[in-house]
Design a protein around this motif. Structure first.
Motif, PDB file in Angstrom:
ATOM      1  N   THR A 274       1.568  12.205  37.155  1.00 62.30           N
ATOM      2  CA  THR A 274       2.172  10.873  37.225  1.00 62.30           C
ATOM      3  C   THR A 274       1.134   9.791  37.490  1.00 62.30           C
ATOM      4  O   THR A 274       1.460   8.608  37.426  1.00 62.30           O
ATOM      5  CB  THR A 274       3.235  10.824  38.336  1.00 62.30           C
ATOM      6  OG1 THR A 274       2.642  11.291  39.554  1.00 62.30           O
ATOM      7  CG2 THR A 274       4.438  11.687  38.005  1.00 62.30           C
TER       8      THR A 274
ATOM      9  N   SER B 245      -4.608  22.257  32.681  1.00 62.63           N
ATOM     10  CA  SER B 245      -4.927  23.197  33.761  1.00 62.63           C
ATOM     11  C   SER B 245      -4.300  24.573  33.567  1.00 62.63           C
ATOM     12  O   SER B 245      -4.727  25.542  34.184  1.00 62.63           O
ATOM     13  CB  SER B 245      -4.483  22.625  35.103  1.00 62.63           C
ATOM     14  OG  SER B 245      -3.082  22.409  35.111  1.00 62.63           O
ATOM     15  N   ARG B 246      -3.255  24.662  32.716  1.00 63.95           N
ATOM     16  CA  ARG B 246      -2.598  25.970  32.572  1.00 63.95           C
ATOM     17  C   ARG B 246      -2.524  26.402  31.107  1.00 63.95           C
ATOM     18  O   ARG B 246      -1.608  27.094  30.695  1.00 63.95           O
ATOM     19  CB  ARG B 246      -1.209  25.932  33.210  1.00 63.95           C
ATOM     20  CG  ARG B 246      -1.288  25.527  34.677  1.00 63.95           C
ATOM     21  CD  ARG B 246      -0.079  25.846  35.474  1.00 63.95           C
ATOM     22  NE  ARG B 246      -0.221  25.241  36.814  1.00 63.95           N
ATOM     23  CZ  ARG B 246       0.622  25.395  37.807  1.00 63.95           C
ATOM     24  NH1 ARG B 246       1.689  26.134  37.645  1.00 63.95           N
ATOM     25  NH2 ARG B 246       0.417  24.798  38.961  1.00 63.95           N
TER      26      ARG B 246
ATOM     27  N   LYS C 176      -8.721  27.135  35.073  1.00 69.80           N
ATOM     28  CA  LYS C 176      -8.212  25.787  35.353  1.00 69.80           C
ATOM     29  C   LYS C 176      -9.192  24.763  34.790  1.00 69.80           C
ATOM     30  O   LYS C 176     -10.395  24.855  35.031  1.00 69.80           O
ATOM     31  CB  LYS C 176      -8.133  25.549  36.866  1.00 69.80           C
ATOM     32  CG  LYS C 176      -7.066  26.359  37.551  1.00 69.80           C
ATOM     33  CD  LYS C 176      -5.794  25.554  37.703  1.00 69.80           C
ATOM     34  CE  LYS C 176      -4.737  26.371  38.408  1.00 69.80           C
ATOM     35  NZ  LYS C 176      -3.384  25.957  38.124  1.00 69.80           N
TER      36      LYS C 176
ATOM     37  N   TYR D  51      -9.642  20.803  35.122  1.00 62.94           N
ATOM     38  CA  TYR D  51      -9.171  19.617  35.826  1.00 62.94           C
ATOM     39  C   TYR D  51      -9.978  18.399  35.374  1.00 62.94           C
ATOM     40  O   TYR D  51     -11.098  18.537  34.864  1.00 62.94           O
ATOM     41  CB  TYR D  51      -9.362  19.790  37.339  1.00 62.94           C
ATOM     42  CG  TYR D  51      -8.379  20.730  38.018  1.00 62.94           C
ATOM     43  CD1 TYR D  51      -7.116  21.003  37.490  1.00 62.94           C
ATOM     44  CD2 TYR D  51      -8.717  21.313  39.242  1.00 62.94           C
ATOM     45  CE1 TYR D  51      -6.229  21.840  38.160  1.00 62.94           C
ATOM     46  CE2 TYR D  51      -7.832  22.148  39.913  1.00 62.94           C
ATOM     47  CZ  TYR D  51      -6.592  22.417  39.369  1.00 62.94           C
ATOM     48  OH  TYR D  51      -5.718  23.235  40.036  1.00 62.94           O
TER      49      TYR D  51
ATOM     50  N   ASP E 223     -11.254  15.628  45.184  1.00 60.58           N
ATOM     51  CA  ASP E 223     -12.234  16.313  44.327  1.00 60.58           C
ATOM     52  C   ASP E 223     -12.883  15.343  43.337  1.00 60.58           C
ATOM     53  O   ASP E 223     -14.066  15.467  43.020  1.00 60.58           O
ATOM     54  CB  ASP E 223     -11.552  17.466  43.567  1.00 60.58           C
ATOM     55  CG  ASP E 223     -11.105  18.567  44.524  1.00 60.58           C
ATOM     56  OD1 ASP E 223     -11.537  18.551  45.691  1.00 60.58           O
ATOM     57  OD2 ASP E 223     -10.304  19.433  44.097  1.00 60.58           O
TER      58      ASP E 223
END
Ligand SMILES: Cc1cc2nc3c(=O)[nH]c(=O)nc-3n(C[C@H](O)[C@H](O)[C@H](O)COP(=O)(O)OP(=O)(O)OC[C@H]3O[C@@H](n4cnc5c(N)ncnc54)[C@H](O)[C@@H]3O)c2cc1C
Ligand SMILES: NC(=O)c1ccc[n+]([C@@H]2O[C@H](COP(=O)([O-])OP(=O)(O)OC[C@H]3O[C@@H](n4cnc5c(N)ncnc54)[C@H](OP(=O)(O)O)[C@@H]3O)[C@@H](O)[C@H]2O)c1
Length: 426
Positions: free
Chosen positions: A287, A344-345, A350, A352, A386
């Protein structure tokens, strides 16, 4: 300007409310459009909208039934007196039990006095003709001391007392308990001590508005406010549950019908550069895309010459590529100059947004060195942290700084002095 506020919200209706995810997605992320009508409400790209949720009517009714209340009983609340149905619907957060409410049980569930307090709750007397719902009575607890016709429910050996004590003595146990429970669950454990309507609402958390980053520019989408809302759904203790506001918007707000209280929450900091020729880098997975849709619309309206670089990510391209058509059209038109997508999936590893930032570290540094603004929106706890450390690493590696210098450059220089590293994280 209008003077709508959290205390005096504008009652808006929806023009749109639909799921942005692809078929088969296990996420429910909605595009929700509010009509500003004749409210006079104004906003700018980067602002947030406050939404005032209502509690689910079936949960309100469930609580009234469990307590044996009609709903008409008057209670005192922080917003003045009202009947308990109104209080449970619009004034308190009834979907999540509060620590204070549990603490309040103390006087009655674990009395200091050696006498045993016995309470006869309304449910057990629902059929009385005089309609009286509650009676307090203290006695020794021996069998003969219970008035004829009444049922003794509370006693010193009450396991609820042990549960209550274990929650009060152990903060982690308390967090665990309240995390997955609402007041229906609370009544299952403690309801037998009985409540007056006032005792029942005292200590509940006050209902709070929720904020949503606005996903539209007022110049591009006049008269409306667009939101990108991740619906919170979970299942605990054999019942499906939702977040208060997202459940309200998803399950009980119908286009053109429902009346929903809203107000603007303007930002002073999360704004586009004044100079339209300044480059911007936007990092907004999930979002977090919302304000960047607004920024891109605004940059198009302004015919900005600065370049736009968007990092977006979510689970999979098929299921969670939010606003795909619009983003691809903007990439084709050249409004989006650089577009990096992190799924990521989609594979075994992963991927990111910060991994893609790292791969493009040198270019990110060149943009920043050239005066670009750097924006981050979305999850505060993991993603923003991160991305922050990745930005420092990039500045260190390509800006020729030590780790300490890069940290200072990012956290003091970019964030505080130049105010061109801006975050909208939640
Ligand atoms: C400035 C700002 C901008 C925001 N912008 C957006 C936005 O653009 N889009 C958006 O979707 N949200 C946004 N949010 C978040 C939003 O305000 C709400 O917090 C969010 O929608 C959840 O609200 P809710 O009432 O549905 O959930 P709540 O009833 O408040 O419940 C959420 C709580 O449920 C908990 N929870 C989640 N899963 C479980 C589970 N399995 N079991 C038990 N508890 C669980 C969460 O920890 C969380 O504390 C923003 C927040 C801020 C402060
Ligand atoms: N503070 C909050 O309360 C808060 C904030 C944001 C979102 N949420 C909740 O999370 C749910 C979904 O939110 P959303 O749709 O906005 O997406 P999201 O959960 O923020 O996920 C978006 C993307 O970010 C990835 N991601 C996870 N950890 C990351 C990290 N450390 N660094 C970078 N990316 C990371 C996710 O990957 P994986 O999932 O595959 O790991 C996913 O691909 C909603 O229920 C929402 O309410 C809560």
């Amino acid at each position: 300007m209008s003077d709508w506020s959290a205390k005096n919200p504008y009652i808006s209706k929806l023009n749109e409310n639909w799921i942005l995810n692809g078929e088969g997605s296990r996420k429910e992320t909605r595009h929700i459009v509010f009509d500003l009508g004749d409210s006079g409400l104004e906003y700018k790209a980067g602002d947030a909208l406050g939404v005032i949720p209502q509690c689910p009517p079936e949960l309100v009714q469930g609580l009234l039934d469990a307590c044996g209340f009609s709903g008409e009983e008057e209670v005192e609340t922080h917003l003045g007196d009202c009947n308990i149905r109104e209080a449970l619907t619009n004034r308190y957060e009834i979907h999540r039990i509060s620590k204070k409410w549990i603490g309040n049980l103390g006087d009655r569930i674990a009395p200091d006095s050696p006498n045993i307090e016995i309470r006869i709750v309304g449910r057990h007397r629902a059929s009385t003709e005089d309609g009286e719902l509650l009676m307090d009575w203290s006695g020794s607890g021996v069998e003969d001391d219970v008035p004829e016709g009444y049922v003794e429910i509370g006693s010193a050996s009450d396991p609820a007392e042990d549960l209550w004590r274990s929650l009060m003595d152990d903060a982690d146990a308390m967090e665990d308990y309240i995390w997955s429970r609402d007041y229906i669950d609370g009544l299952a454990d403690f309801g037998h001590i009985g409540f007056t309507p006032q005792q029942f609402v005292d200590g509940m958390d006050r209902l709070k508005p929720r904020l949503y980053s606005i996903a539209s520019s007022p110049d591009f989408e006049p008269g409306t406010v667009h939101l990108t809302v991740a619906i919170v759904r979970y299942h605990h203790h054999d019942r499906d549950r939702t977040g208060l506001c997202t459940g309200y918007l998803a399950d009980r707000c119908d286009v053109d019908e429902s009346e929903i209280g809203v107000f603007m929450s303007p930002t002073r900091s999360f704004v586009l550069p004044e100079d339209n020729s300044t480059d911007i880098i936007m990092v907004g997975p999930g979002t977090g895309i919302a304000p960047f849709r607004a920024f891109l619309q605004q940059r198009q309206v302004n015919a900005s010459t600065g370049r736009n670089w968007l990092f977006f990510g979510d689970w999979t391209e098929e299921g969670e590529y939010l606003y795909r058509d619009e983003m691809e059209a903007w990439t084709d038109s050249g409004l989006i100059n650089r577009h990096d997508l992190a799924w990521s999936r989609a594979g075994p590893d992963k991927v990111y947004v910060q991994h893609l930032m790292k791969q493009n570290g040198e270019e990110i540094w060149n943009w920043i060195d050239n005066g670009a603004y750097f924006y981050v929106c979305g999850d505060k706890n993991y993603m923003a942290r991160d991305v922050h450390s990745t930005l420092i690493e990039i500045c260190s590696e390509y800006g020729g700084m030590s780790g300490e210098e890069a940290k200072e450059f990012v956290e003091t220089g970019l964030m505080k002095t130049e105010k061109r590293y801006l975050r909208d994280v939640y």
